[in-house]
Design a protein around this motif. Structure first.
Motif, PDB file in Angstrom:
ATOM      1  N   PHE A 123      -8.365 -11.702  -0.167  1.00  0.00           N
ATOM      2  CA  PHE A 123      -7.229 -12.332  -0.836  1.00  0.00           C
ATOM      3  C   PHE A 123      -6.547 -13.354   0.075  1.00  0.00           C
ATOM      4  N   ALA A 124      -6.384 -13.013   1.340  1.00  0.00           N
ATOM      5  CA  ALA A 124      -5.679 -13.885   2.268  1.00  0.00           C
ATOM      6  C   ALA A 124      -6.407 -15.212   2.473  1.00  0.00           C
ATOM      7  N   PHE A 163      -0.325 -16.137   7.787  1.00  0.00           N
ATOM      8  CA  PHE A 163       0.040 -14.883   8.445  1.00  0.00           C
ATOM      9  C   PHE A 163      -0.853 -13.736   7.960  1.00  0.00           C
ATOM     10  N   ALA A 164      -1.067 -13.664   6.635  1.00  0.00           N
ATOM     11  CA  ALA A 164      -1.908 -12.604   6.079  1.00  0.00           C
ATOM     12  C   ALA A 164      -3.341 -12.717   6.581  1.00  0.00           C
ATOM     13  N   THR A 165      -3.859 -13.929   6.685  1.00  0.00           N
ATOM     14  CA  THR A 165      -5.225 -14.133   7.181  1.00  0.00           C
ATOM     15  C   THR A 165      -5.356 -13.661   8.621  1.00  0.00           C
ATOM     16  N   ILE A 166      -4.420 -14.063   9.449  1.00  0.00           N
ATOM     17  CA  ILE A 166      -4.455 -13.665  10.862  1.00  0.00           C
ATOM     18  C   ILE A 166      -4.226 -12.159  10.995  1.00  0.00           C
ATOM     19  N   CYS A 208      -4.943  -9.697   8.878  1.00  0.00           N
ATOM     20  CA  CYS A 208      -6.094  -8.865   8.496  1.00  0.00           C
ATOM     21  C   CYS A 208      -7.163  -8.904   9.576  1.00  0.00           C
ATOM     22  N   MET A 209      -7.324 -10.039  10.229  1.00  0.00           N
ATOM     23  CA  MET A 209      -8.314 -10.121  11.310  1.00  0.00           C
ATOM     24  C   MET A 209      -7.881  -9.311  12.529  1.00  0.00           C
ATOM     25  N   VAL A 210      -6.593  -9.365  12.827  1.00  0.00           N
ATOM     26  CA  VAL A 210      -6.073  -8.574  13.946  1.00  0.00           C
ATOM     27  C   VAL A 210      -6.175  -7.083  13.626  1.00  0.00           C
ATOM     28  N   LEU A 211      -5.823  -6.695  12.399  1.00  0.00           N
ATOM     29  CA  LEU A 211      -5.895  -5.289  12.010  1.00  0.00           C
ATOM     30  C   LEU A 211      -7.325  -4.761  12.056  1.00  0.00           C
ATOM     31  N   LEU A 212      -8.287  -5.569  11.615  1.00  0.00           N
ATOM     32  CA  LEU A 212      -9.679  -5.136  11.691  1.00  0.00           C
ATOM     33  C   LEU A 212     -10.123  -5.006  13.142  1.00  0.00           C
TER      34      LEU A 212
END
Length: 155
Positions: free
Chosen positions: A72-73, A100-103, A105-109
């Motif tokens: 989605f991001a 922010f959402a894109t970054i 989700c990558m950081v969370l993964l």
């Protein structure tokens, strides 16, 4: 030093874009098919890996949610960047939240995989299938938008 102006190159640029600067060409069937194939390969592979993983259900839910959040991001980023490029109104709040959402989700993964009790090959599998999924989601969104723009211009 000034770059050399090639009159043929200027003509090519003029034929590739209309007066609004929007690309009137329809994406090829091969690119559309390859984009969808990559998206399905990445997301199905990621989900099959989660299904067969030996981890707690809440952990599987975390990784699945990260995939959905990431898809989605990146689509939101692609849409807002494209809207801005085409002169359509995009609020800075939405644009910033998309990035922010894109970054995030990558950081969370990355943090999740870094701390996971998984083999390095499994971590690599989830990372690569995630990257394939989000990149191909951008391509599918671009193709969808380009095809719609082509239809609107040639109706």
């Amino acid at each position: 030093m000034e770059p050399l102006n090639n009159p043929h190159e200027e003509q090519v640029l003029k034929t590739k874009h209309d007066e609004d600067g929007k690309n009137p060409f329809k994406p090829t069937s091969a690119f559309i098919g390859a984009s969808w194939f990559a998206l399905l390969t990445g997301t199905v592979g990621y989900c099959v890996g989660l299904w067969n993983a030996d981890m707690a259900l809440n952990e599987k839910g975390y990784y699945f949610t990260i995939l959905l959040f990431g898809l989605f991001a990146v689509i939101s980023v692609q849409k807002s960047v494209r809207d801005k490029a085409e002169g359509l109104p995009v609020t800075e709040l939405y644009y910033g939240l998309s990035w922010f959402a894109t970054i995030a989700c990558m950081v969370l993964l990355t943090v999740g995989l870094w701390n996971a009790d998984l083999a390095l090959s499994e971590k690599g599998f989830y990372g690569m299938s995630f990257v394939l999924s989000v990149f191909s989601a951008i391509a599918v969104q671009k193709n969808t938008r380009d095809a719609k723009l082509f239809e609107d211009k040639n109706v």
